[in-house]
Write a protein that holds these residues in place. Structure first.
Motif, PDB file in Angstrom:
ATOM      1  N   GLN A 252       0.822  -1.128   0.197  1.00 28.21           N
ATOM      2  CA  GLN A 252      -0.164   0.128  -0.005  1.00 28.21           C
ATOM      3  C   GLN A 252       0.905   1.386   0.151  1.00 28.21           C
ATOM      4  OE1 GLN A 252      -2.411  -0.703   3.305  1.00 28.21           O
ATOM      5  NE2 GLN A 252      -4.134  -1.786   2.189  1.00 28.21           N
ATOM      6  N   PHE A 253       1.695   1.409  -0.902  1.00 29.10           N
ATOM      7  CA  PHE A 253       2.622   2.492  -1.161  1.00 29.10           C
ATOM      8  C   PHE A 253       1.437   3.633  -1.556  1.00 29.10           C
ATOM      9  CE2 PHE A 253       5.557   4.959  -4.106  1.00 29.10           C
ATOM     10  CZ  PHE A 253       6.286   5.578  -2.962  1.00 29.10           C
ATOM     11  N   ILE A 254       2.162   5.100  -1.312  1.00 30.14           N
ATOM     12  CA  ILE A 254       1.056   5.964  -1.747  1.00 30.14           C
ATOM     13  C   ILE A 254       0.533   6.050  -3.230  1.00 30.14           C
ATOM     14  CG2 ILE A 254       3.080   7.535  -2.277  1.00 30.14           C
ATOM     15  CD1 ILE A 254       1.551   9.881  -1.186  1.00 30.14           C
ATOM     16  N   PHE A 255       1.518   5.446  -4.094  1.00 28.32           N
ATOM     17  CA  PHE A 255       1.282   5.405  -5.435  1.00 28.32           C
ATOM     18  C   PHE A 255       1.047   3.873  -5.699  1.00 28.32           C
ATOM     19  CE2 PHE A 255       2.482   4.777  -9.996  1.00 28.32           C
ATOM     20  CZ  PHE A 255       1.753   5.856 -10.543  1.00 28.32           C
ATOM     21  N   THR A 256      -0.047   3.519  -6.427  1.00 26.35           N
ATOM     22  CA  THR A 256      -0.109   2.311  -7.021  1.00 26.35           C
ATOM     23  C   THR A 256       0.494   2.066  -8.546  1.00 26.35           C
ATOM     24  OG1 THR A 256      -2.170   1.774  -5.819  1.00 26.35           O
ATOM     25  CG2 THR A 256      -2.068   0.189  -7.632  1.00 26.35           C
ATOM     26  N   PHE A 257       1.047   1.154  -8.716  1.00 23.49           N
ATOM     27  CA  PHE A 257       2.095   0.858  -9.945  1.00 23.49           C
ATOM     28  C   PHE A 257       1.196   0.164 -10.892  1.00 23.49           C
ATOM     29  CE2 PHE A 257       5.243   1.975  -6.963  1.00 23.49           C
ATOM     30  CZ  PHE A 257       6.109   2.534  -7.465  1.00 23.49           C
ATOM     31  N   ARG A 258       0.332   0.921 -11.796  1.00 24.04           N
ATOM     32  CA  ARG A 258      -0.681   0.354 -12.879  1.00 24.04           C
ATOM     33  C   ARG A 258      -0.654   1.254 -14.059  1.00 24.04           C
ATOM     34  NH1 ARG A 258      -5.874  -0.696  -8.676  1.00 24.04           N
ATOM     35  NH2 ARG A 258      -5.061  -2.419  -7.805  1.00 24.04           N
ATOM     36  N   PHE A 259      -0.722   0.592 -15.342  1.00 19.11           N
ATOM     37  CA  PHE A 259      -0.758   1.234 -16.281  1.00 19.11           C
ATOM     38  C   PHE A 259      -1.575   2.430 -16.391  1.00 19.11           C
ATOM     39  CE2 PHE A 259       1.371  -2.650 -18.177  1.00 19.11           C
ATOM     40  CZ  PHE A 259       2.370  -1.849 -18.673  1.00 19.11           C
ATOM     41  N   ALA A 260      -2.596   2.473 -15.743  1.00 17.70           N
ATOM     42  CA  ALA A 260      -3.814   3.352 -15.737  1.00 17.70           C
ATOM     43  C   ALA A 260      -3.360   4.473 -15.052  1.00 17.70           C
ATOM     44  CB  ALA A 260      -5.248   2.820 -15.035  1.00 17.70           C
ATOM     45  N   ASN A 261      -2.586   4.341 -13.934  1.00 17.47           N
ATOM     46  CA  ASN A 261      -1.945   5.453 -13.169  1.00 17.47           C
ATOM     47  C   ASN A 261      -0.843   6.065 -13.948  1.00 17.47           C
ATOM     48  OD1 ASN A 261      -3.849   5.157 -11.413  1.00 17.47           O
ATOM     49  ND2 ASN A 261      -2.422   3.655 -10.108  1.00 17.47           N
ATOM     50  N   LEU A 262       0.070   5.607 -14.995  1.00 19.69           N
ATOM     51  CA  LEU A 262       0.990   6.279 -15.477  1.00 19.69           C
ATOM     52  C   LEU A 262       0.475   7.486 -16.420  1.00 19.69           C
ATOM     53  CD1 LEU A 262       3.060   2.887 -16.296  1.00 19.69           C
ATOM     54  CD2 LEU A 262       3.387   4.621 -14.439  1.00 19.69           C
ATOM     55  N   LYS A 263      -0.014   8.585 -15.857  1.00 17.58           N
ATOM     56  CA  LYS A 263      -0.297   9.569 -16.783  1.00 17.58           C
ATOM     57  C   LYS A 263       0.800  10.818 -16.551  1.00 17.58           C
ATOM     58  CE  LYS A 263      -4.995   8.390 -15.621  1.00 17.58           C
ATOM     59  NZ  LYS A 263      -6.238   9.120 -15.068  1.00 17.58           N
ATOM     60  N   ILE A 264       0.890  11.529 -17.603  1.00 14.55           N
ATOM     61  CA  ILE A 264       1.965  12.800 -17.682  1.00 14.55           C
ATOM     62  C   ILE A 264       1.054  13.961 -17.300  1.00 14.55           C
ATOM     63  CG2 ILE A 264       3.523  14.277 -18.751  1.00 14.55           C
ATOM     64  CD1 ILE A 264       4.175  11.649 -20.584  1.00 14.55           C
ATOM     65  N   ASP A 265       1.376  14.795 -16.035  1.00  9.96           N
ATOM     66  CA  ASP A 265       0.839  15.837 -15.788  1.00  9.96           C
ATOM     67  C   ASP A 265       1.833  17.235 -16.473  1.00  9.96           C
ATOM     68  OD1 ASP A 265       0.770  18.295 -13.628  1.00  9.96           O
ATOM     69  OD2 ASP A 265      -1.173  17.426 -13.688  1.00  9.96           O
ATOM     70  N   GLN A 266       1.166  17.797 -17.134  1.00 14.60           N
ATOM     71  CA  GLN A 266       2.010  18.830 -17.923  1.00 14.60           C
ATOM     72  C   GLN A 266       2.811  19.818 -17.106  1.00 14.60           C
ATOM     73  OE1 GLN A 266      -0.179  21.267 -20.861  1.00 14.60           O
ATOM     74  NE2 GLN A 266       1.415  22.366 -21.241  1.00 14.60           N
ATOM     75  N   ASP A 267       2.169  20.174 -15.872  1.00 13.67           N
ATOM     76  CA  ASP A 267       2.890  20.966 -14.914  1.00 13.67           C
ATOM     77  C   ASP A 267       3.962  20.417 -14.245  1.00 13.67           C
ATOM     78  OD1 ASP A 267       1.221  23.135 -15.639  1.00 13.67           O
ATOM     79  OD2 ASP A 267      -0.268  22.824 -13.770  1.00 13.67           O
TER      80      ASP A 267
END
Length: 453
Positions: free
Chosen positions: A218-233
């Protein structure tokens, strides 16, 4: 999974040590990759193979330096937002970092597969070692995705205040690498190809195990392809912080590649001796590089939490620790350089070529400790433009021209060539310290103005 260390509270020296020691151990373990490769090659193969792995490692290290420079940008950003207790910003930073590194890995792999022969030609790789060096670099290049993956995950964890789990993941990779080296090269006789395959295989397993472990806990970030998003800022901020660090790392590595190209012209024994010295550079400078990485995370968290004085005290403690630790290797090089070289090769020609070089270049272990720690503090404050300019100036305007000048006048004098690194590092330490002290003075004056206002 809770944050392992709050770097903004508690005794400064204790927090620095608790956070840095796993950092040091992890870096020692990571340095064992190339060292074990060279040890196994030196034991089971020819001097030509030793020179091939020495040169090949120099090439792969510039890729690793580029990657670790960028990942340090992720450490700084995660540290800053963790200090601010901004969890959503931390998640966006992690997703952006991993996505960008995945794309970068693909591009770097393609480039290395195409340009490896040209790079080795530029380095004046001895003909008898050329094909072996090319084989080593091409195989290692196929594992760039795994290098990016586990370096990015480790950097993210350190920014979050956790330096223990990166140590565990790298330890796993090192054990697998040692076993793979012995089996593939020592038992199966695969030579240079064996150590390269063992390296990328161990990195792949380490990265996969790290992802599995963090998702299970239960790390703060879940390693899944759906969460691999690039935030421009976040991508822009990562580029602003990470690219200067990556560029400075690459320029420093480029200058040492130039040294390799010069010493390669002196023959197989000189090339092998300088290759062995490069392994000790990594180990002797590990305390400083580890403290520098730790200082970047500590400084980022403390400035994010509004505690600049705590970051400054951490810098002072880090400098003292790094210089004292690096002095051990410097003393060894002054007293018995032949035993240092003999660990990697018992060839008497390699030992004879290396002794004068070790004697002079080892002074860099002390000088560079100041440079790394000061730069680590500045990187944590996002002063990466200064550190980039400083390192590029040192590499391109000082180190490389001086190497050419000394080589052109004393082509067979490895002692004189070895003096260049400590002279350049000493000069860089002086002007970086002046810049840091000037920054302290500006902060103190700004504080006085705000109080009177």
């Amino acid at each position: 999974m809770k944050q392992e260390n709050n770097l903004t509270e508690g005794n400064v020296f204790r927090v620095l040590l608790e956070f840095s020691i796993p950092f040091v151990i992890a870096n020692v373990i990571q340095a064992l990759y190339g060292a074990v490769d060279l040890l196994v090659i030196g034991k089971y193969c020819t001097p030509e193979s030793v020179a091939a792995v020495s040169t090949g490692t120099q090439v792969t290290q510039i890729i690793t330096s580029m990657i670790t420079g960028l990942t340090l940008g992720g450490t700084i950003m995660v540290g800053k937002y963790t200090g601010m207790n901004a969890k959503e910003e931390v998640k966006k930073t992690i997703g952006t970092t991993l996505s960008i590194f995945g794309a970068a890995a693909v591009v770097l792999t393609v480039l290395m597969l195409f340009f490896t022969p040209a790079i080795l030609r530029l380095l004046k790789t001895p003909e008898e070692s050329f094909e072996l060096a090319k084989l080593y670099v091409i195989i290692c290049s196929c594992g760039i995705l795994f290098i990016c993956g586990y370096n990015a995950i480790s950097a993210i964890l350190r920014g979050y205040g956790d330096s223990k789990r990166p140590m565990m993941f790298i330890a796993l990779a090192c054990v697998l690498n040692i076993v793979g080296d012995v089996v593939l090269t020592g038992i199966l006789g695969m030579g240079v190809a064996g150590v390269a395959i063992a390296t990328i295989g161990s990195q792949a397993v380490s990265m996969i195990c790290a992802i599995w472990y963090l998702n299970r806990n239960q790390f703060i970030f879940t390693f899944r392809f759906a969460n691999l998003k690039i935030d421009q800022d976040k991508a822009l901020e990562l580029a602003k912080v990470g690219i200067p660090i990556s560029l400075q790392e690459c320029m420093v590595r480029l200058s040492f590649l130039y040294l390799t190209s010069v010493t390669n012209r002196l023959g197989v024994y000189a090339a092998a001796a300088v290759g062995v010295a490069s392994k000790y550079d990594v180990f002797a400078m590990l305390p400083a590089t580890s403290i520098a990485g730790a200082l970047a995370a500590i400084t980022a968290q403390n400035y994010g939490a509004g505690k600049p004085e705590r970051a400054k005290r951490s810098l002072a403690a880090g400098l003292a620790f790094a210089v004292a630790a690096s002095a051990v290797f410097w003393l060894w090089a002054q007293v018995s350089p032949q035993t240092m070289i003999g660990i990697f090769s018992d060839n008497q020609d390699i030992i004879a070529a290396g002794i004068p070089f070790f004697t002079s270049c080892s002074y860099d272990y002390l000088a560079v400790s100041f440079v790394f720690c000061l730069n680590g503090y500045l990187n944590g404050r996002s002063k990466t433009i200064f550190t980039m300019i400083s390192c590029c100036f040192g590499a391109l305007a000082l180190r490389m021209p001086l190497i050419w000048l000394v080589y052109s006048r004393w082509p067979d004098n490895l002692f004189r060539i070895g003096t260049i690194a400590p002279l350049v590092s000493g000069f860089m330490a002086c002007y970086t310290l002046i810049y840091v002290i000037y920054g302290f003075w500006k902060e103190r004056n700004a504080g006085r103005v705000s109080k009177t206002g």
